[in-house]
Design a protein around this motif. Structure first.
Motif, short mmCIF file in Angstrom:
data_model
loop_
_atom_site.label_atom_id
_atom_site.label_comp_id
_atom_site.label_asym_id
_atom_site.label_seq_id
_atom_site.Cartn_x
_atom_site.Cartn_y
_atom_site.Cartn_z
N LEU A 146 0.81 -1.21 0.00
CA LEU A 146 0.00 0.00 0.00
C LEU A 146 0.85 1.27 0.00
CD1 LEU A 146 -2.97 0.93 0.08
CD2 LEU A 146 -2.75 1.04 2.57
N PHE A 147 0.45 2.23 -0.84
CA PHE A 147 1.11 3.53 -0.96
C PHE A 147 0.06 4.62 -0.83
CE2 PHE A 147 3.75 0.53 -3.09
CZ PHE A 147 5.05 0.96 -2.92
N GLU A 148 0.37 5.68 -0.10
CA GLU A 148 -0.49 6.86 -0.09
C GLU A 148 -0.03 7.76 -1.23
OE1 GLU A 148 -2.55 10.07 2.88
OE2 GLU A 148 -1.00 8.73 3.67
N VAL A 149 -0.98 8.30 -1.98
CA VAL A 149 -0.67 9.12 -3.16
C VAL A 149 -0.90 10.59 -2.80
CG1 VAL A 149 -1.27 9.58 -5.56
CG2 VAL A 149 -1.42 7.25 -4.67
N PHE A 150 0.13 11.41 -3.02
CA PHE A 150 0.04 12.85 -2.77
C PHE A 150 -0.13 13.63 -4.07
CE2 PHE A 150 2.25 11.19 0.92
CZ PHE A 150 1.47 11.70 1.93
N SER A 151 0.49 13.14 -5.15
CA SER A 151 0.37 13.75 -6.46
C SER A 151 0.79 12.70 -7.49
CB SER A 151 1.28 14.99 -6.58
OG SER A 151 2.64 14.61 -6.67
N ARG A 152 0.76 13.08 -8.74
CA ARG A 152 1.12 12.14 -9.81
C ARG A 152 2.49 11.53 -9.59
NH1 ARG A 152 0.41 13.36 -16.15
NH2 ARG A 152 1.56 11.58 -16.93
N ASP A 153 3.43 12.28 -9.02
CA ASP A 153 4.79 11.81 -8.85
C ASP A 153 5.20 11.58 -7.40
OD1 ASP A 153 5.26 11.95 -11.65
OD2 ASP A 153 5.49 14.12 -11.45
N GLU A 154 4.29 11.77 -6.45
CA GLU A 154 4.64 11.62 -5.04
C GLU A 154 3.77 10.57 -4.37
OE1 GLU A 154 6.05 15.73 -3.26
OE2 GLU A 154 4.11 15.91 -4.27
N ARG A 155 4.41 9.45 -4.02
CA ARG A 155 3.74 8.35 -3.33
C ARG A 155 4.67 7.85 -2.22
NH1 ARG A 155 2.92 8.08 -8.67
NH2 ARG A 155 4.70 6.78 -9.15
N VAL A 156 4.08 7.45 -1.10
CA VAL A 156 4.86 6.97 0.02
C VAL A 156 4.29 5.62 0.49
CG1 VAL A 156 5.56 7.45 2.41
CG2 VAL A 156 5.41 9.31 0.76
N ALA A 157 5.15 4.63 0.67
CA ALA A 157 4.73 3.34 1.19
C ALA A 157 4.25 3.53 2.63
CB ALA A 157 5.88 2.35 1.14
N ILE A 158 3.07 3.02 2.96
CA ILE A 158 2.54 3.23 4.31
C ILE A 158 2.13 1.96 5.03
CG2 ILE A 158 1.74 5.56 3.85
CD1 ILE A 158 -1.11 4.33 3.72
N GLY A 159 2.07 0.86 4.35
CA GLY A 159 1.55 -0.33 5.02
C GLY A 159 2.45 -1.53 4.86
N GLY A 160 2.02 -2.59 5.48
CA GLY A 160 2.72 -3.86 5.36
C GLY A 160 2.25 -4.59 4.12
N THR A 161 2.13 -5.88 4.25
CA THR A 161 1.72 -6.75 3.15
C THR A 161 0.22 -6.99 3.22
OG1 THR A 161 3.87 -7.84 3.30
CG2 THR A 161 2.15 -8.99 2.08
N TYR A 162 -0.42 -7.00 2.06
CA TYR A 162 -1.86 -7.25 1.96
C TYR A 162 -2.09 -8.50 1.12
CZ TYR A 162 -2.87 -2.64 3.83
OH TYR A 162 -2.97 -1.55 4.65
N ARG A 163 -3.15 -9.24 1.46
CA ARG A 163 -3.55 -10.40 0.66
C ARG A 163 -5.04 -10.29 0.39
NH1 ARG A 163 0.06 -14.02 3.92
NH2 ARG A 163 2.00 -13.91 2.75
N ARG A 164 -5.45 -10.86 -0.74
CA ARG A 164 -6.87 -10.85 -1.09
C ARG A 164 -7.66 -11.66 -0.07
NH1 ARG A 164 -9.30 -10.60 -6.97
NH2 ARG A 164 -8.12 -8.70 -6.76
N ASP A 165 -8.79 -11.12 0.35
CA ASP A 165 -9.66 -11.78 1.31
C ASP A 165 -10.34 -12.96 0.63
OD1 ASP A 165 -11.72 -12.54 3.08
OD2 ASP A 165 -12.06 -10.48 3.72
#
Length: 135
Positions: free
Chosen positions: A94-113
């Motif tokens: 998971l990444f939080e998106v701030f703009s077209r070129d700015e993203r920051v990783a914010i989470g661990g690992t995700y799996r489909r439920d």
């Protein structure tokens, strides 16, 4: 490709994001009360469409869903929502998106439920949203 995305994210974490980046002017016209963060044409694998989504414990709301890279990855934009879930080998990051070129990783690992295939759930406890659903 995921390694390069994660490397960029790691570099982004090392550099603090200025407060002005989080409240930057919207770069796209508002749709249903929120602004969509544009996605570079090279990252898109399909057209953006309106869906219902929920992140964490929030109620389901209207969102824009943009498929990315042709591998199941996607970007969600909605009221107080701007996230990317990058999929690699059946796991999501998971990444939080701030703009077209700015993203920051914010989470661990995700799996489909397994019970609700429209949702991705965090494997471990993190401060990031525990569940991402796109319907």
């Amino acid at each position: 490709m995921l390694k390069s995305i994660l490397a960029v994210a790691a570099m982004s974490l090392a550099v603090s994001v200025p407060a002005s980046a989080a409240v930057a002017e919207p770069v796209a016209a508002p749709q249903q009360g929120y602004s969509v963060v544009p996605v570079a044409p090279s990252e898109r694998s399909g057209r953006t469409r309106q869906i219902r989504c929920s992140v964490g414990q929030m109620r389901e709301t209207n969102c824009s869903f943009t498929p990315l890279f042709g591998d199941g990855s996607f970007q969600l934009d909605g009221p107080n929502i701007a996230y990317r879930l990058i999929i690699s080998d059946g796991e999501g990051y998971l990444f939080e998106v701030f703009s077209r070129d700015e993203r920051v990783a914010i989470g661990g690992t995700y799996r489909r439920d397994n019970r609700d295939r429209a949702c991705w759930v965090a494997v471990e406890r993190t401060p990031a949203p525990s569940r991402i659903c796109a319907r």
